[in-house]
Design a protein around this motif. Structure first.
Motif, short mmCIF file in Angstrom:
data_model
loop_
_atom_site.label_atom_id
_atom_site.label_comp_id
_atom_site.label_asym_id
_atom_site.label_seq_id
_atom_site.Cartn_x
_atom_site.Cartn_y
_atom_site.Cartn_z
N VAL A 165 5.53 -7.03 -5.71
CA VAL A 165 4.33 -6.56 -6.62
C VAL A 165 4.17 -5.27 -6.81
N SER A 166 4.64 -4.54 -5.79
CA SER A 166 4.39 -3.00 -5.97
C SER A 166 5.39 -2.42 -6.87
N SER A 167 6.73 -3.13 -6.89
CA SER A 167 7.67 -2.40 -8.00
C SER A 167 7.33 -2.79 -9.12
N ILE A 168 6.85 -4.08 -9.52
CA ILE A 168 6.40 -4.33 -11.11
C ILE A 168 4.94 -3.80 -11.21
N ASN A 181 0.91 -1.12 0.15
CA ASN A 181 -0.11 -0.03 0.18
C ASN A 181 0.95 1.10 0.03
N LYS A 182 1.98 1.28 0.60
CA LYS A 182 2.68 2.36 0.88
C LYS A 182 3.41 2.57 -0.35
N GLU A 183 3.97 1.37 -0.86
CA GLU A 183 4.74 1.52 -2.29
C GLU A 183 3.95 2.08 -3.43
N PHE A 184 2.67 1.71 -3.21
CA PHE A 184 1.49 2.23 -4.45
C PHE A 184 1.51 3.94 -4.37
N LYS A 185 1.29 4.17 -3.03
CA LYS A 185 1.13 5.36 -2.72
C LYS A 185 2.26 6.48 -3.34
N LEU A 186 3.47 5.85 -2.96
CA LEU A 186 4.85 6.42 -3.22
C LEU A 186 4.87 6.43 -4.84
N ARG A 187 4.56 5.44 -5.38
CA ARG A 187 4.77 5.16 -6.67
C ARG A 187 3.91 6.05 -7.55
N PHE A 188 2.54 6.04 -7.25
CA PHE A 188 1.68 6.57 -8.18
C PHE A 188 1.09 7.85 -7.60
N ARG A 189 1.79 8.37 -6.72
CA ARG A 189 1.39 9.75 -6.20
C ARG A 189 1.84 10.91 -7.05
N SER A 190 3.06 10.53 -7.65
CA SER A 190 3.95 11.59 -8.40
C SER A 190 3.02 11.47 -9.81
N PHE A 191 3.21 12.76 -10.49
CA PHE A 191 2.75 13.22 -11.70
C PHE A 191 3.56 12.49 -12.93
N LYS A 192 4.76 12.41 -12.40
CA LYS A 192 5.98 11.91 -13.35
C LYS A 192 5.57 10.49 -13.87
N SER A 193 4.92 9.62 -13.09
CA SER A 193 4.51 8.20 -13.49
C SER A 193 3.66 8.13 -14.29
N GLN A 204 8.20 10.97 0.65
CA GLN A 204 7.06 11.23 -0.07
C GLN A 204 5.77 11.10 0.58
N LEU A 205 5.78 10.76 1.92
CA LEU A 205 4.76 10.64 2.73
C LEU A 205 4.58 11.64 3.83
N LYS A 206 3.04 11.90 3.94
CA LYS A 206 2.85 12.71 5.12
C LYS A 206 3.25 12.18 6.22
#
Lengths: 283, 311
Positions: A114-117, A11-23, B88-90
């Motif tokens: 799973v999150s990295s791929i 969940n955390k990785e998804f949040k970090l990975r998909f939060r940025s507009f760059k993705s 990048q986390l709050k």
């Protein structure tokens, strides 16, 4: 099983990975590049055709081109996405804290894998509608497209597990990455080269008939497997001509051998993530 | 409660931790003092199940670190000396992630996180990204993170290192609060006075060995038998020098630059100290003040660790 794949790390990785507009920008560019490639291919073919037609066999060629481009992308990106997931946490000094939580090593490793791929999977799934353009012109069945999608996902998981393995056992990301790319290069280029050598040796008649060496190298090469899906008869003909001595379909051997690689990589990563707290001198 | 039994860690021929034995009772704040590389972080890493010992073992609330590491992890809140955060986390998301990692339900997390942020004075930063927090705030956030599963034992490795004076005071206040909450706290520092204020007991570690253990005053008393006495005179300095030099419990007598103050080491107890002052006055030595200088904690620390090196 649900906890294994829907865990906090993921969940955390998804949040970090998909939060940025760059993705999403990266995804948009990838889809744009694919679209340009397809439109360009169709344009060139219709320009070269006397009647301005795009035939089903050309559609099939286009699909094959796309399939190999996407496989190249997978094999190039997966090590980069996965080889830093554990060593990167170690370098950022966040791993120790994570390892003192109650999360099991299995949950952390699977979550990381799973999150990295996931981004790569998203790219492939998002590109499926573009692939579907081939259905307009024929030459490829939906079953073949689905089969290739499954093949991609399986290949990503295996190459991802190799990345995770090196990331876990090697302390530094750069070394983990080089090691993963090294193994990937062997599985792609090394096996292709050895396959060619063994075929050449076979054709010279230096080896006994029904020599399975070439088959062994071919079954480890994802490019050959993809080619086998696209041109099912090619390997059968080759086998009949040279004689591999093995009747098992190449994809089945690939499935078994890569599943073994996947299991070994994941099990060792899980076992090596945390130290074995048992005192050696007690024995 | 923490019980460490003959804990040893070797890296090849180098012994980082040498048969460490220590018992820390429930609710105690124990300060672990030692120079850099003395073995503090090694001990903490082993207790946090991040490093396997070469020999020996430890128990945390009755759980063996070698045989029951999973249970140990649920008993401890660990804060390493150097740590990173997920930039990048709050702040709230950071704590939520660790709460979920400890298996807390979403409802529990939603209830706990505001309380923890209040405890570490970060309520106003709950929606800030972690990377914009100051060093002191990150330290406090990490402390809040180590408390998310309400552990009975806290293992804090140099929690105040690199903090400015204000941040140190804030950290100290939070630790006092945790002490009132009844947590067993094992805290390390290479600065002895920093720990002296908040710890019930301290242990001094040097070259992997525990060289002293007890309350700060105990250690001072036990390891520093000599007291430094300062005597201010109103004339008659030579006479006073002759008198004090004749006393068998007095040594290393020196005259300060002002010419009217003497200082010397005195080995006697309180009664003998009273006797010395009485005898001086009987000799008509004009004493303005006669005082015992507070022993510098840093000096004690240097003295103890020097002793180890010599042995």
């Amino acid at each position: 099983m649900r906890n294994l794949f829907l865990n906090p790390v993921m969940n955390k990785e998804f949040k970090l990975r998909f939060r940025s507009f760059k993705s999403f920008l990266g995804l948009a560019f990838y889809l744009l590049a694919l679209t340009i490639l397809i439109v360009g291919f169709i344009y060139l073919q219709t320009q070269n055709s006397p009647m301005g037609l795009f035939r089903p066999d050309q559609s099939r060629e286009m699909f094959m081109l796309l399939a190999f481009i996407q496989l190249g992308l997978i094999l190039f990106i997966t090590p980069g996405l996965t080889a830093g997931v554990i060593s990167g946490e170690r370098e950022k000094q966040t791993l120790n804290i994570l390892l003192t939580t109650n999360q099991s090593s299995t949950s952390i490793i699977m979550g990381k894998l799973v999150s990295s791929i996931s981004f790569l999977l998203l790219m492939i799934i998002a590109s499926m509608p573009i692939y579907s353009i081939v259905f307009l012109f024929g030459g490829i069945s939906p079953g073949q497209v689905l089969l290739i999608l499954i093949f991609y996902i399986f290949t990503i998981l295996v190459f991802g597990s190799i990345g995770i393995f090196f990331s876990t056992i090697v302390r530094r990301t750069i070394i983990a990455m080089v090691s993963t790319y090294g193994v990937a290069l062997f599985l792609i280029g090394g096996t292709a080269f050895l396959f060619t050598i063994s075929m050449a040796v076979n054709s010279m008649g230096a080896m006994p008939a029904n020599n399975p060496v070439a088959y062994f190298f071919a079954m480890l090469n994802p490019g050959f497997i993809l080619f086998g899906f696209l041109e099912p008869n090619a390997f059968n003909e080759l086998s009949n001509q040279i004689g591999f001595g093995i009747d098992v379909p190449l994809w089945a051997a690939y499935l078994v051998s890569y599943s073994i690689i996947f299991i070994i990589m994941i099990v060792v990563s899980i076992r090596k993530l945390r130290p074995n707290m048992k005192v050696k001198s007690e024995a | 409660m923490i019980e460490i039994i003959n804990l040893t860690k070797k890296y090849g021929k180098f012994t980082a931790l040498d048969s460490l034995n220590l018992t820390i009772e429930k609710g105690t704040v124990f300060g672990f003092v030692g120079q850099n590389g003395a073995g503090k972080s090694t001990t903490f890493s082993i207790l946090a199940t991040l490093l396997s010992p070469t020999s020996g073992t430890a128990y945390i609330n009755g759980y063996n670190i070698s045989k029951e590491p999973k249970q140990v992890r649920s008993q401890i809140g660990y804060m390493p000396d150097f740590f990173g955060v997920y930039d990048q986390l709050k702040t709230v998301e950071y704590l939520d992630f660790y709460g979920a990692s400890y298996g807390l339900s979403q409802n529990e997390r939603q209830k706990l996180i505001p309380q923890l942020l209040e405890l570490v004075n970060l309520s106003h930063k709950q929606d800030s990204y972690v990377d914009v927090l100051s060093r002191g705030m990150k330290q406090r956030l990490c402390l809040a993170r180590s408390l998310i599963h309400d552990p009975e034992v806290l293992i804090l490795d140099e929690p105040a290192s690199g903090l400015d004076p204000r941040a140190r005071v804030e950290m100290r206040e939070i630790l006092k609060e945790l002490k009132h909450m009844g947590k067993t706290i094992l805290i390390s520092s290479h600065i002895l006075p920093e720990l002296a204020e908040m710890c019930d007991t301290i242990g001094i570690i040097d070259q992997g060995r525990l060289v002293a253990e007890g309350s700060v005053s105990d250690i001072q008393q036990r390891l520093k038998g000599e007291k430094l006495i300062i005597v201010k005179l109103y004339g008659g300095v030579d006479k006073a020098i002759r008198f004090f030099e004749d006393q068998h419990l007095v040594s290393k007598l020196t005259k300060r630059d002002d010419g009217a103050t003497l200082e010397f080491l005195f080995q006697g107890n309180a009664k003998e100290q009273v006797g010395l002052l009485k005898a001086a006055l009987m000799q008509d030595i004009a004493i303005i003040s006669f005082s015992e200088m507070e022993t510098n904690l840093e000096d004690v620390f240097m003295e103890i660790t020097k002793g180890v090196e010599l042995s």
